[in-house]
Design an enzyme around this catalytic site. Sequence first.
Site, PDB file in Angstrom:
ATOM      1  N   ASP A  35      64.394  39.835  53.431  1.00 47.02           N
ATOM      2  CA  ASP A  35      63.389  40.662  52.779  1.00 47.02           C
ATOM      3  C   ASP A  35      63.016  40.090  51.415  1.00 47.02           C
ATOM      4  O   ASP A  35      63.726  39.246  50.852  1.00 47.02           O
ATOM      5  CB  ASP A  35      63.897  42.096  52.613  1.00 47.02           C
ATOM      6  CG  ASP A  35      63.815  42.890  53.913  1.00 47.02           C
ATOM      7  OD1 ASP A  35      63.185  42.401  54.865  1.00 47.02           O
ATOM      8  OD2 ASP A  35      64.371  44.005  53.966  1.00 47.02           O
ATOM      9  N   LYS A  57      58.376  42.828  53.613  1.00 48.01           N
ATOM     10  CA  LYS A  57      58.753  44.233  53.414  1.00 48.01           C
ATOM     11  C   LYS A  57      58.776  44.598  51.944  1.00 48.01           C
ATOM     12  O   LYS A  57      59.725  45.154  51.424  1.00 48.01           O
ATOM     13  CB  LYS A  57      60.094  44.560  54.068  1.00 48.01           C
ATOM     14  CG  LYS A  57      60.196  44.218  55.531  1.00 48.01           C
ATOM     15  CD  LYS A  57      59.029  44.733  56.345  1.00 48.01           C
ATOM     16  CE  LYS A  57      58.960  46.246  56.438  1.00 48.01           C
ATOM     17  NZ  LYS A  57      57.771  46.701  57.207  1.00 48.01           N
ATOM     18  N   MET A 166      61.141  54.192  45.968  1.00 49.67           N
ATOM     19  CA  MET A 166      59.758  53.969  46.408  1.00 49.67           C
ATOM     20  C   MET A 166      58.820  55.065  45.911  1.00 49.67           C
ATOM     21  O   MET A 166      57.949  55.538  46.629  1.00 49.67           O
ATOM     22  CB  MET A 166      59.702  53.858  47.931  1.00 49.67           C
ATOM     23  CG  MET A 166      60.447  52.655  48.480  1.00 49.67           C
ATOM     24  SD  MET A 166      60.524  52.573  50.287  1.00 49.67           S
ATOM     25  CE  MET A 166      61.884  53.703  50.617  1.00 49.67           C
TER      26      MET A 166
END
Length: 255
Positions: A35, A57, A166
């Site tokens: 990632d 990602k 996030m």
Amino acid sequence: MVGHAYLIGAGPGRSDYITLRGFRLLQQAEAVLYDALIDPALLTEVPAECECICVGKRGGQPSLKQSEIDALLVRTCQQGKNVVRLKSGDPFIFGRTTSEIQALKQAGIPFEVVPGVSSALAAPLLAGIPLTDPVMSRCFAVLSAHEPEALDWDSLAALDTLAILMGTRHLAWIVQALLERGRSPETPIAILQWAGHPQQRVWEGTLQTIEQMTTRQSLSPAVILVGDVIHLRPFLQADGVQGKEVPPYNQPEPP
């Protein structure tokens, strides 16, 4: 003959936050699907013939779709290779590992999941903020605010401490949701960016001030922490006396 898949959490930030088992498996890998947020230094530890494939990602940036990553992982294992799927943090904390495991099981490919240290736990620690405290925080919740409107904010607002992943793109939405549900404008909030990296940065304010403090700042990747435990930071931060610097894995100890 199919290979074996290892879904490994690289931990947060620098390369030496990976677990010892994860590191040893990485040294034996024949292919690595990694990632965007992993420390590139980890890729120097793989065998010379190992194939390293970036699968991205990273929010807001071009990357493979999850279905494409699933198919690539299966296809690489079907070539008979031992494949490491290297993820930042912990594979089972918002890591979309379930989809990859389902694809592996459907293809009959053996796998192992190796835990890692999640940024949800490490970012507060590295900033000198405890997630729990006998008085200020008897519980905490870890949540993804990728789609904040899907969460039960009535329940979340009542908890002592929130660790939000996030969520920086929705900071204003989160602040408003907490204020509308009775959290005081003076509630402490901290934005912990690039935890475990050399460029780690912390913004510390209140629900009333944090948006103004971070205007025009690029905040991602970061953990948003909300709760009174942030008041403990001045007492628990390292005092500037650093321990012995440990060289990266790929550098020998000095003589």
